[in-house]
Design a protein around this motif. Structure first.
Motif, mmCIF file in Angstrom:
data_model
loop_
_atom_site.group_PDB
_atom_site.id
_atom_site.type_symbol
_atom_site.label_atom_id
_atom_site.label_comp_id
_atom_site.label_asym_id
_atom_site.label_seq_id
_atom_site.Cartn_x
_atom_site.Cartn_y
_atom_site.Cartn_z
ATOM 1 N N ALA A 54 51.110 -32.846 -6.680
ATOM 2 C CA ALA A 54 50.126 -31.923 -6.144
ATOM 3 C C ALA A 54 49.856 -30.810 -7.153
ATOM 4 O O ALA A 54 50.664 -30.556 -8.048
ATOM 5 C CB ALA A 54 50.623 -31.332 -4.825
ATOM 6 N N PRO A 58 47.994 -23.898 -5.501
ATOM 7 C CA PRO A 58 47.998 -23.564 -4.070
ATOM 8 C C PRO A 58 49.404 -23.608 -3.468
ATOM 9 O O PRO A 58 49.730 -22.796 -2.600
ATOM 10 C CB PRO A 58 47.087 -24.599 -3.425
ATOM 11 C CG PRO A 58 46.680 -25.543 -4.466
ATOM 12 C CD PRO A 58 47.143 -25.032 -5.798
ATOM 13 N N TRP A 59 50.227 -24.516 -3.944
ATOM 14 C CA TRP A 59 51.605 -24.610 -3.465
ATOM 15 C C TRP A 59 52.350 -23.312 -3.781
ATOM 16 O O TRP A 59 52.997 -22.728 -2.912
ATOM 17 C CB TRP A 59 52.269 -25.823 -4.124
ATOM 18 C CG TRP A 59 53.740 -25.947 -3.897
ATOM 19 C CD1 TRP A 59 54.369 -26.425 -2.777
ATOM 20 C CD2 TRP A 59 54.783 -25.603 -4.812
ATOM 21 N NE1 TRP A 59 55.723 -26.404 -2.947
ATOM 22 C CE2 TRP A 59 56.016 -25.904 -4.195
ATOM 23 C CE3 TRP A 59 54.794 -25.089 -6.099
ATOM 24 C CZ2 TRP A 59 57.232 -25.693 -4.804
ATOM 25 C CZ3 TRP A 59 56.015 -24.872 -6.722
ATOM 26 C CH2 TRP A 59 57.223 -25.179 -6.070
ATOM 27 N N GLY A 62 50.985 -20.288 -1.854
ATOM 28 C CA GLY A 62 51.458 -20.346 -0.472
ATOM 29 C C GLY A 62 52.858 -19.760 -0.351
ATOM 30 O O GLY A 62 53.168 -19.040 0.612
ATOM 31 N N GLU A 144 39.374 -25.333 0.148
ATOM 32 C CA GLU A 144 40.458 -26.242 0.531
ATOM 33 C C GLU A 144 41.816 -25.707 0.080
ATOM 34 O O GLU A 144 42.809 -25.807 0.805
ATOM 35 C CB GLU A 144 40.237 -27.651 -0.040
ATOM 36 C CG GLU A 144 39.006 -28.351 0.495
ATOM 37 C CD GLU A 144 37.694 -27.900 -0.154
ATOM 38 O OE1 GLU A 144 37.717 -27.208 -1.206
ATOM 39 O OE2 GLU A 144 36.629 -28.205 0.408
ATOM 40 N N ASP A 145 41.860 -25.143 -1.128
ATOM 41 C CA ASP A 145 43.115 -24.594 -1.630
ATOM 42 C C ASP A 145 43.509 -23.325 -0.871
ATOM 43 O O ASP A 145 44.682 -23.095 -0.598
ATOM 44 C CB ASP A 145 43.031 -24.305 -3.128
ATOM 45 C CG ASP A 145 43.043 -25.573 -3.969
ATOM 46 O OD1 ASP A 145 43.296 -26.670 -3.414
ATOM 47 O OD2 ASP A 145 42.799 -25.480 -5.188
ATOM 48 N N ARG A 148 45.123 -24.362 2.242
ATOM 49 C CA ARG A 148 46.514 -24.781 2.011
ATOM 50 C C ARG A 148 47.426 -23.576 1.841
ATOM 51 O O ARG A 148 48.527 -23.538 2.387
ATOM 52 C CB ARG A 148 46.605 -25.674 0.772
ATOM 53 C CG ARG A 148 46.073 -27.080 1.007
ATOM 54 C CD ARG A 148 46.142 -27.947 -0.228
ATOM 55 N NE ARG A 148 47.475 -27.987 -0.815
ATOM 56 C CZ ARG A 148 47.709 -28.324 -2.078
ATOM 57 N NH1 ARG A 148 46.719 -28.655 -2.875
ATOM 58 N NH2 ARG A 148 48.942 -28.353 -2.532
ATOM 59 N N VAL A 149 46.974 -22.581 1.082
ATOM 60 C CA VAL A 149 47.791 -21.385 0.840
ATOM 61 C C VAL A 149 48.034 -20.629 2.146
ATOM 62 O O VAL A 149 49.156 -20.244 2.454
ATOM 63 C CB VAL A 149 47.114 -20.451 -0.200
ATOM 64 C CG1 VAL A 149 47.800 -19.098 -0.247
ATOM 65 C CG2 VAL A 149 47.110 -21.100 -1.576
ATOM 66 N N GLY A 151 47.561 -21.714 5.235
ATOM 67 C CA GLY A 151 47.999 -22.540 6.359
ATOM 68 C C GLY A 151 47.030 -22.508 7.523
ATOM 69 O O GLY A 151 47.441 -22.494 8.684
#
Length: 183
Positions: A54, A58-59, A62, A144-145, A148-149, A151
């Motif tokens: 991935a 963004p991971w 987050g 979209e990112d 993800r960040v 939630g």
């Protein structure tokens, strides 16, 4: 240095400025942002081996967001209030180019005033609006990112951005007081 450490650095260090920027805006304090980003990077390293193909940005952001929320929760329990000090926390720098020192000073002063107004308006936004606008407008992340960040669904990102932009516009045009903050 191990192979895992090298991979971690390659995947995450390019995103350090974005991580700091997000933390600074969420916390309103550059010193706390330093501490929270360091904690977030430690958390990220602990779970890095679980990241499979991935995009790390963004991971990682987050994790930074969650670390900021944890820090704010601890501060709320401790009864501390954060304040944003414009002079201390501003990143305004003078422009270079024209040779006229008076013009340079004038341009710098005008830019600093505009930057200060924007910073105050951003700081006045409730955190759930501030985080999406910082991620979109300052970090230029796709919806979209951001989803993800944060939630949250992409539709919620879009509605929060719309509301945040309207609130900022109102604050910058002097149409009202700071919006009510959500707990």
């Amino acid at each position: 240095m191990t192979d895992l450490q090298r991979q971690f650095e390659l995947a995450t260090l390019p995103h350090l400025p974005a991580a700091y920027n997000l933390a600074r805006w969420m916390l309103g304090d550059s010193h706390s942002a330093d501490d929270v980003v360091q904690e977030a990077y430690l958390r990220a390293f602990r779970f890095f081996k679980d990241l499979r193909g991935a995009d790390a940005r963004p991971w990682l952001l987050g994790i930074v967001r969650n670390a900021c929320h944890d820090w704010l929760r601890l501060q709320r329990h401790a009864g501390e209030q954060l304040t944003f000090d414009e002079e201390r926390d501003s990143d305004a720098h003078p422009m270079h180019g024209d040779n006229d020192p008076l013009l340079l000073l004038e341009q710098h002063d005008e830019r600093a005033q505009v930057q200060a107004r924007v910073d105050r308006a951003l700081a006045a936004l409730p955190p759930h609006y501030r985080e999406v606008i910082v991620l979109r407008e300052l970090e230029e992340m796709p919806y979209e990112d951001i989803a993800r960040v944060a939630g949250i669904p992409v539709g919620t990102v879009m509605s929060r951005l719309s509301r945040a932009r309207a609130l900022l516009r109102g604050l910058l045009q002097g149409e009202g007081a700071a919006p009510e903050r959500r707990a």
